[in-house]
Design an enzyme around this catalytic site. Structure first.
Site, PDB file in Angstrom:
ATOM      1  N   GLY A  49     -32.547 -19.560 -29.280  1.00 17.81           N
ATOM      2  CA  GLY A  49     -31.511 -19.273 -30.745  1.00 17.81           C
ATOM      3  C   GLY A  49     -30.925 -18.192 -31.050  1.00 17.81           C
ATOM      4  O   GLY A  49     -29.416 -18.201 -31.861  1.00 17.81           O
ATOM      5  N   ASN A  50     -31.145 -17.003 -30.178  1.00 14.25           N
ATOM      6  CA  ASN A  50     -30.722 -15.542 -30.284  1.00 14.25           C
ATOM      7  C   ASN A  50     -29.179 -15.823 -29.734  1.00 14.25           C
ATOM      8  O   ASN A  50     -28.154 -14.944 -29.733  1.00 14.25           O
ATOM      9  CB  ASN A  50     -31.256 -14.389 -30.171  1.00 14.25           C
ATOM     10  CG  ASN A  50     -32.900 -14.420 -30.740  1.00 14.25           C
ATOM     11  OD1 ASN A  50     -31.916 -14.036 -32.647  1.00 14.25           O
ATOM     12  ND2 ASN A  50     -33.721 -14.200 -30.681  1.00 14.25           N
ATOM     13  N   LYS A  69     -44.069 -14.022 -33.692  1.00 13.20           N
ATOM     14  CA  LYS A  69     -42.597 -15.052 -33.178  1.00 13.20           C
ATOM     15  C   LYS A  69     -42.476 -14.773 -34.225  1.00 13.20           C
ATOM     16  O   LYS A  69     -42.079 -14.822 -35.307  1.00 13.20           O
ATOM     17  CB  LYS A  69     -43.322 -16.248 -33.365  1.00 13.20           C
ATOM     18  CG  LYS A  69     -41.736 -17.690 -33.553  1.00 13.20           C
ATOM     19  CD  LYS A  69     -41.206 -17.441 -32.182  1.00 13.20           C
ATOM     20  CE  LYS A  69     -39.676 -17.656 -31.655  1.00 13.20           C
ATOM     21  NZ  LYS A  69     -39.524 -18.007 -30.030  1.00 13.20           N
ATOM     22  N   LYS A 100     -39.719 -21.720 -27.922  1.00 10.80           N
ATOM     23  CA  LYS A 100     -39.676 -22.735 -26.888  1.00 10.80           C
ATOM     24  C   LYS A 100     -39.627 -22.848 -25.843  1.00 10.80           C
ATOM     25  O   LYS A 100     -39.216 -23.553 -24.536  1.00 10.80           O
ATOM     26  CB  LYS A 100     -38.313 -23.088 -27.133  1.00 10.80           C
ATOM     27  CG  LYS A 100     -36.468 -21.414 -27.455  1.00 10.80           C
ATOM     28  CD  LYS A 100     -36.039 -21.836 -26.326  1.00 10.80           C
ATOM     29  CE  LYS A 100     -35.003 -20.492 -26.205  1.00 10.80           C
ATOM     30  NZ  LYS A 100     -35.409 -19.115 -25.548  1.00 10.80           N
ATOM     31  N   LYS A 118     -40.526 -15.488 -22.242  1.00 11.80           N
ATOM     32  CA  LYS A 118     -39.675 -16.174 -21.189  1.00 11.80           C
ATOM     33  C   LYS A 118     -40.518 -15.866 -19.659  1.00 11.80           C
ATOM     34  O   LYS A 118     -40.276 -16.595 -19.123  1.00 11.80           O
ATOM     35  CB  LYS A 118     -37.907 -15.218 -21.427  1.00 11.80           C
ATOM     36  CG  LYS A 118     -37.862 -15.463 -22.500  1.00 11.80           C
ATOM     37  CD  LYS A 118     -36.522 -14.667 -22.776  1.00 11.80           C
ATOM     38  CE  LYS A 118     -35.219 -15.225 -23.960  1.00 11.80           C
ATOM     39  NZ  LYS A 118     -36.532 -14.963 -24.979  1.00 11.80           N
TER      40      LYS A 118
END
Length: 301
Positions: A11-12, A123, A206, A264
């Site tokens: 999203g970033n 988050k 995500k 990640k």
């Protein structure tokens, strides 16, 4: 038959730090992604998972600004972000003449109501703020804030994804040759309730959801695109060095629950260990070079 690749788009990467959270800025960044995705689609069947940190945070701010009705819960705002970002990605991908059909699927992801994240939110969502505004924001909105680099940012629960409830629909669309945009924002968080499910207040990471999805659909690769160009050794120091290739054991120290690179690293480690296939982390603009091993970080067993 083309290889399958799950792309986790941050999203970033779509609304970058310090950038005005506008539809125009998001669309410009999505145009860059769509051009890259069209290039990758020549060799791969794409499944696209997008983040929603800035977007769902903005929806929450807009939600709180209208005081004549109660604020809507985060699970519904995640569903809204799936629609708004998925629509934009679909529109851009369909501008390419040789594009496969593109479908955005509202996707639910099961989490546990006993997950520790509900008592220790971590988050990041929404825009960044200067640290001196922390007390003001916490008092005004009842938020919990944590440090994010040189800024502060709102944090919410981010439980571990357990199961993608709509994976059969994703598989059906892929079998029909579609590019699928799914699990947006990590998926709509739901918990078991009687014979069904109900939404819960959270935003799932995500990248972790993308790893669960990639394993469920037998993907050949997992590609995580973000606003960092690689995983770095000694990040933030003069000795910083990009890791071009790493094993899961070498990457393990980077998989801390930090709300940034940690999830990640954890996601790609999970995927590689479960499948034996390779995974990649890098910048949106470098995607073709990342898969060619020229940029980003490649993770193998």
């Amino acid at each position: 038959m083309k290889k399958r690749i799950v792309i986790a788009l941050g999203g970033n990467a779509l609304l970058q730090r310090g950038e005005i959270l506008s539809a125009e800025n998001q669309q410009r960044n999505i145009q860059l992604f769509a051009k890259m995705a069209a290039e990758l689609a020549r060799d791969y069947q794409l499944v696209i998972v997008h983040g929603n940190g800035p977007q769902v945070g903005l929806l929450a701010l807009q939600n709180a600004a209208y005081t004549e009705s109660p604020a809507w819960p985060l699970d519904i705002l995640v569903a809204e972000s799936q629609g708004m970002v998925g629509f934009a990605i679909t529109q851009e991908l369909m501008t390419f003449a040789d594009s496969a059909p593109v479908t955005t699927l509202m996707t639910r992801v099961e989490v546990s109501p006993q997950d520790e994240a509900f008592t220790d939110p971590g988050k990041y969502i929404g825009p960044v703020y200067p640290p001196e505004r922390q007390a003001e924001l916490e008092k005004c909105y009842g938020w919990q804030m944590k440090t994010d680099g040189q800024y502060i940012r709102r944090v919410v629960p981010s439980p571990t994804p357990l199961k993608i409830l709509d994976s059969d629909a994703i598989q059906t669309l892929m079998d029909a040759g579609h590019t699928v945009v799914c699990c947006g924002g990590g998926g709509i968080p739901v918990i078991k309730h009687g014979e069904g499910y109900r939404g819960t207040e959270a935003v799932i990471d995500k990248d972790l959801t993308a790893a669960v999805l990639a394993h469920a659909i037998n993907a050949d690769h997992l590609l995580i695109l973000t606003d960092a160009d690689a995983v770095y050794e000694n990040w933030g120091t003069p000795q910083a060095r990009a890791l071009r290739h790493a094993t899961t054991a070498e990457l393990a120290p980077y998989a801390a629950p930090d709300g940034a690179m940690g999830p990640k690293a954890a996601a790609v480690i999970q995927f590689v260990k479960q499948t034996g296939n390779s995974a990649f982390i890098g910048a949106l603009k470098d995607a073709p070079q990342i898969l060619a091993g020229e940029k980003g970080t490649c993770i193998t067993g």
